[in-house]
Design a protein around this motif. Structure first.
Motif, PDB file in Angstrom:
ATOM      1  N   LEU A 162     -11.842  55.439 -56.127  1.00  0.00           N
ATOM      2  CA  LEU A 162     -11.388  56.708 -56.681  1.00  0.00           C
ATOM      3  C   LEU A 162     -11.032  56.539 -58.146  1.00  0.00           C
ATOM      4  O   LEU A 162     -10.195  55.706 -58.495  1.00  0.00           O
ATOM      5  CB  LEU A 162     -10.168  57.210 -55.900  1.00  0.00           C
ATOM      6  N   THR A 188     -16.230  58.087 -59.400  1.00  0.00           N
ATOM      7  CA  THR A 188     -15.658  57.978 -58.065  1.00  0.00           C
ATOM      8  C   THR A 188     -16.809  57.647 -57.134  1.00  0.00           C
ATOM      9  O   THR A 188     -17.870  58.273 -57.201  1.00  0.00           O
ATOM     10  CB  THR A 188     -14.966  59.302 -57.667  1.00  0.00           C
ATOM     11  N   ALA A 208      -4.199  60.994 -57.807  1.00  0.00           N
ATOM     12  CA  ALA A 208      -5.135  60.561 -56.762  1.00  0.00           C
ATOM     13  C   ALA A 208      -5.180  61.570 -55.612  1.00  0.00           C
ATOM     14  O   ALA A 208      -6.254  61.859 -55.076  1.00  0.00           O
ATOM     15  CB  ALA A 208      -4.744  59.182 -56.252  1.00  0.00           C
ATOM     16  N   LEU A 241      -8.501  63.495 -54.337  1.00  0.00           N
ATOM     17  CA  LEU A 241      -8.962  63.421 -52.947  1.00  0.00           C
ATOM     18  C   LEU A 241      -9.117  64.810 -52.337  1.00  0.00           C
ATOM     19  O   LEU A 241     -10.080  65.084 -51.617  1.00  0.00           O
ATOM     20  CB  LEU A 241      -8.006  62.583 -52.105  1.00  0.00           C
TER      21      LEU A 241
END
Length: 183
Positions: free
Chosen positions: A71, A92, A119, A123
């Motif tokens: 990521l 990513t 993060a 996500l």
């Protein structure tokens, strides 16, 4: 005025890092009652190496492969303009669907919580996981956001005049956690 950092103390050696990651791996298996629907995603840069090591330990313990991903949170940072005029954006690399997965998000140091917040935003743009659990090698305190790690290798309280440096073999050529201070 030039601000310098000097090494104050070596905190965790290669064996200590190995033991911390083994403990974290066992805790992941125990908390999740196995590895069903588990994926391990590392935050670039050192979180990726730690995620790969945790995935390898999970396989070693359970005999089951877990998917891993990388990521990059550069564009999600709230301090993007202060880190560089032209920040380097990496890719990513999560070659699987995260929807309904239990994500083990991995990073090296937990400090203010802002990296983890970035993060989480990144996500959520990729899918809707079942849950996200946070694995950190070092928690140094000083949270600015209400973020807590589920798995911690070592709690190392620090002052704001100190810095934790994590060196990993894959990136830095050695495994070592060092406490530095501003002079």
């Amino acid at each position: 005025m030039v601000v310098e950092l000097r090494v104050k103390k070596e905190l965790i050696d290669q064996d200590g890092i190995r033991r911390a990651l083994m403990r974290i791996s066992h805790e992941i298996i125990e908390k999740n009652e196995g590895l069903d629907d588990i994926v391990v995603i590392g935050i670039r840069t050192r979180g990726v190496s730690l995620a790969d090591r945790i995935a390898a330990k999970l396989k070693e313990i359970e005999g089951q492969e877990v998917q891993t991903g990388i990521l990059d949170i550069t564009l999600y940072r709230d301090d993007l303009t202060t880190i560089a005029n032209q920040p380097i954006v990496h890719q990513t690399e999560i070659p699987f669907d995260i929807t309904d997965k239990k994500i083990i998000l991995v990073d090296d140091v937990l400090y203010t919580g802002r990296t983890v917040r970035s993060a989480l935003d990144a996500l959520m743009d990729l899918g809707r996981p079942k849950n996200i659990q946070l694995a950190i090698l070092v928690d140094r305190g000083h949270r600015e956001l209400p973020i807590r790690a589920d798995y911690v290798g070592k709690n190392l309280p620090t002052s704001n005049q100190e810095v934790i440096d994590v060196d990993l073999e894959e990136v830095d050529g050695r495994d070592l956690v060092i406490l530095k201070e501003y002079v």
